[in-house]
Design a protein around this motif. Structure first.
Motif, short mmCIF file in Angstrom:
data_model
loop_
_atom_site.label_atom_id
_atom_site.label_comp_id
_atom_site.label_asym_id
_atom_site.label_seq_id
_atom_site.Cartn_x
_atom_site.Cartn_y
_atom_site.Cartn_z
N GLU A 1 0.83 -1.21 0.00
CA GLU A 1 0.00 0.00 0.00
C GLU A 1 0.86 1.25 0.00
OE1 GLU A 1 -2.67 -0.04 3.27
OE2 GLU A 1 -3.80 -1.79 2.57
N LEU A 2 2.01 1.15 0.63
CA LEU A 2 2.91 2.29 0.75
C LEU A 2 3.93 2.34 -0.38
CD1 LEU A 2 3.60 1.86 4.57
CD2 LEU A 2 2.23 3.68 3.55
N LEU A 3 4.45 1.18 -0.75
CA LEU A 3 5.52 1.09 -1.76
C LEU A 3 5.18 -0.04 -2.74
CD1 LEU A 3 8.68 1.43 0.53
CD2 LEU A 3 8.00 3.03 -1.28
N PRO A 4 4.36 0.24 -3.73
CA PRO A 4 3.94 -0.82 -4.65
C PRO A 4 5.09 -1.48 -5.40
CG PRO A 4 2.54 1.12 -4.87
CD PRO A 4 3.69 1.52 -4.00
N SER A 5 6.20 -0.79 -5.59
CA SER A 5 7.31 -1.34 -6.36
C SER A 5 8.28 -2.17 -5.54
CB SER A 5 8.08 -0.21 -7.06
OG SER A 5 8.50 0.76 -6.13
N ALA A 6 8.12 -2.20 -4.22
CA ALA A 6 8.98 -3.02 -3.38
C ALA A 6 8.60 -4.50 -3.53
CB ALA A 6 8.87 -2.60 -1.92
N LEU A 7 9.55 -5.38 -3.26
CA LEU A 7 9.28 -6.80 -3.29
C LEU A 7 8.85 -7.30 -1.91
CD1 LEU A 7 12.28 -8.17 -5.42
CD2 LEU A 7 9.97 -7.58 -6.18
N THR A 8 8.06 -8.35 -1.89
CA THR A 8 7.67 -8.97 -0.63
C THR A 8 7.73 -10.49 -0.77
OG1 THR A 8 5.31 -8.98 -1.21
CG2 THR A 8 6.13 -7.08 0.03
N VAL A 9 7.92 -11.14 0.36
CA VAL A 9 7.86 -12.60 0.43
C VAL A 9 6.91 -12.97 1.56
CG1 VAL A 9 9.11 -14.75 0.84
CG2 VAL A 9 10.20 -12.91 -0.45
N ALA A 10 5.77 -13.53 1.22
CA ALA A 10 4.81 -13.98 2.23
C ALA A 10 5.21 -15.39 2.66
CB ALA A 10 3.39 -13.97 1.68
N VAL A 11 5.78 -15.51 3.86
CA VAL A 11 6.24 -16.81 4.34
C VAL A 11 5.12 -17.57 5.05
CG1 VAL A 11 8.63 -16.03 4.53
CG2 VAL A 11 7.12 -15.86 6.51
N LYS A 12 3.96 -16.91 5.22
CA LYS A 12 2.80 -17.59 5.80
C LYS A 12 1.55 -16.81 5.45
CE LYS A 12 4.17 -15.48 10.19
NZ LYS A 12 4.87 -15.76 11.45
N GLN A 13 0.43 -17.51 5.45
CA GLN A 13 -0.88 -16.92 5.20
C GLN A 13 -1.62 -16.88 6.53
OE1 GLN A 13 -1.73 -15.85 1.97
NE2 GLN A 13 0.42 -16.37 1.61
N ALA A 14 -1.99 -15.69 6.96
CA ALA A 14 -2.60 -15.53 8.28
C ALA A 14 -4.00 -16.14 8.32
CB ALA A 14 -2.66 -14.06 8.66
N LEU A 15 -4.28 -16.84 9.39
CA LEU A 15 -5.62 -17.34 9.67
C LEU A 15 -6.23 -16.61 10.86
CD1 LEU A 15 -5.03 -21.19 9.30
CD2 LEU A 15 -6.00 -19.61 7.61
N GLY A 16 -5.40 -15.95 11.65
CA GLY A 16 -5.85 -15.24 12.83
C GLY A 16 -4.67 -14.65 13.56
N GLN A 17 -4.91 -14.14 14.76
CA GLN A 17 -3.85 -13.52 15.55
C GLN A 17 -2.77 -14.53 15.95
OE1 GLN A 17 -3.41 -10.37 16.11
NE2 GLN A 17 -1.94 -10.25 17.80
#
Length: 275
Positions: free
Chosen positions: A165-181
């Motif tokens: 949302e802040l830096l659309p051109s930055a790369l990210t790696v989602a190491v997990k998919q959140a299911l809750g807190q």
């Protein structure tokens, strides 16, 4: 070139519960080992792309004494311990060319997101120029204030979306998919490390495509605090006033660096209990 790698713990693959992040809890040693291994994967990726880079690794979780120094890649410098200037970005300066955020989590109130919070349990929300910012936004703007772009972030899928949302051109790696807190579907740690190494190399190679995130001052800041006592203490700081309600304080900062430092002070005030 100088690359700063800030490593938090809640966004590490496999970590989903506070017992894995707190030194006095039974599963902490596993958490810090996983944290150190992901830091090493990112160090390796940075040096794959820029073998001559100066790599500073910042222990940015809790006591700032979590990464295992003897297990950390010996090619990196370790920033460890507190208190220190710029907190989670200790070692950041005008010579830093790129920042990587490893193991980060979403801001307080986001969700479902794994172990979401902002700085500490003392802070419910931070709004700068009307925009709610968690640790990701605060640290990305602080890095940008010194001319350094955040080129890569890892954490759960909600944390990755927060950076985009802040830096659309930055790369990210989602190491997990959140299911809750306290729940997620996580990558195997070895798979996460392989993805992080590749992404770090790519992020450093394409760093010129990500502009530093900046906000021109003066900046109006509001902070919602968990405890009214913390608000009472905050109003003792010159320039800080009570805003709406009993637990919100406000101040105007000359620039983002000043705003950032005042937020860090409010976090520390949150540790003080009534006498």
């Amino acid at each position: 070139m100088k690359v700063l790698i800030s490593v938090d713990m809640e966004g590490i693959s496999g970590v989903v519960h506070g017992a894995e992040t707190q030194p006095d809890r039974y599963d902490y040693e596993r958490g810090r080992a996983l944290m150190t291994a992901e830091a090493n994967a990112v160090i390796a990726g940075v040096l794959d792309a820029e073998p001559g880079a100066a790599v500073w690794v910042v222990d940015a979780h809790g006591p700032f004494r979590n990464l295992l120094p003897e297990e950390l890649d010996r090619r990196a410098h370790l920033v460890r311990g507190k208190p220190r200037p710029l907190g989670m970005l200790g070692g950041l300066d005008e010579h830093t060319d790129a920042v990587v955020l490893v193991g980060y989590h979403a801001r307080a109130g986001a969700g479902p997101a794994v172990l979401a919070h902002t700085m500490s349990d003392a802070i419910l929300d931070v709004r700068v120029a009307g925009r709610s910012l968690g640790e990701i936004g605060l640290n990305a703007h602080m890095a940008g204030a010194l001319g350094a772009p955040v080129v890569l972030l890892s954490g759960d899928d909600v944390a990755c979306a927060e950076l985009h949302e802040l830096l659309p051109s930055a790369l990210t790696v989602a190491v997990k998919q959140a299911l809750g807190q306290a729940a997620a579907v996580a990558l195997h740690p070895e798979e996460a490390r392989e993805r992080l190494r590749r992404a770090a190399a790519e992020a450093i190679t394409r760093r010129a495509q990500v502009a530093p995130l900046t906000l021109a001052g003066p900046l109006d800041v509001e902070v919602d605090l968990h405890s009214p006592v913390t608000a009472d203490l905050a109003t003792l700081v010159p320039g800080v006033t009570r805003a709406k309600g009993g637990r919100t304080v406000a101040f105007t900062a000359a620039d983002f660096a000043q705003a950032y430092r005042l937020v860090l002070l409010l976090v520390q005030l949150g540790t003080i209990k009534p006498g």
